[in-house]
Design a protein around this motif. Structure first.
Motif, PDB file in Angstrom:
ATOM      1  N   LYS A  22       0.873  -1.197   0.127  1.00  0.00           N
ATOM      2  CA  LYS A  22      -0.016   0.067  -0.102  1.00  0.00           C
ATOM      3  C   LYS A  22       1.035   1.256   0.237  1.00  0.00           C
ATOM      4  O   LYS A  22       1.725   1.447   0.731  1.00  0.00           O
ATOM      5  CB  LYS A  22      -0.878   0.111   1.202  1.00  0.00           C
ATOM      6  N   VAL A  23       0.620   2.096  -0.753  1.00  0.00           N
ATOM      7  CA  VAL A  23       1.488   3.181  -1.095  1.00  0.00           C
ATOM      8  C   VAL A  23       0.814   4.408  -0.408  1.00  0.00           C
ATOM      9  O   VAL A  23       1.495   5.420   0.320  1.00  0.00           O
ATOM     10  CB  VAL A  23       1.648   3.739  -2.676  1.00  0.00           C
ATOM     11  N   ILE A  24      -0.456   4.661  -0.614  1.00  0.00           N
ATOM     12  CA  ILE A  24      -1.081   5.689  -0.115  1.00  0.00           C
ATOM     13  C   ILE A  24      -1.973   5.426   1.334  1.00  0.00           C
ATOM     14  O   ILE A  24      -2.700   4.462   1.074  1.00  0.00           O
ATOM     15  CB  ILE A  24      -1.897   6.577  -1.035  1.00  0.00           C
ATOM     16  N   GLU A  25      -1.776   5.963   2.409  1.00  0.00           N
ATOM     17  CA  GLU A  25      -2.505   5.735   3.594  1.00  0.00           C
ATOM     18  C   GLU A  25      -4.066   6.278   3.422  1.00  0.00           C
ATOM     19  O   GLU A  25      -4.481   7.193   2.956  1.00  0.00           O
ATOM     20  CB  GLU A  25      -1.913   6.278   4.988  1.00  0.00           C
TER      21      GLU A  25
END
Length: 95
Positions: A92-95
């Protein structure tokens, strides 16, 4: 239609483009030349002329809709760090 020198300066200011007086004059001449050309083209009587998709008669070459590549998904997923149900799993890159 033609643009005045003040029109050019206003457009440049609205576009936040810094232009000198000489650049504004040159740009005005170029734009007004384009407008004159458009007026000349619009003055041509085109009634009775069938609209064309291209200026020349161009035909799309067609071919059979046949799969030519082999399915190599299993080979590509074999070297992937993580896969699940045929999909690649990525962090996952963006929270």
């Amino acid at each position: 239609m033609s643009l005045s020198h003040q029109d050019i300066l206003r457009i440049a200011r609205l576009a936040r483009i810094r232009v000198t007086e000489a650049e504004a004059a040159q740009t005005g001449e170029q734009l007004n030349g384009i407008f004159r050309l458009i007026e000349q083209m619009q003055a041509v009587d085109t009634r009775g002329v069938t609209p064309m998709a291209h200026a020349q008669e161009v035909y799309q070459r067609l071919r059979e809709d046949v799969v030519t590549e082999t399915d190599r998904r299993a080979a590509f997923q074999a070297i992937a760090p993580q896969t699940e149900a045929g999909l690649y799993l990525v962090p996952k890159v963006i929270e």
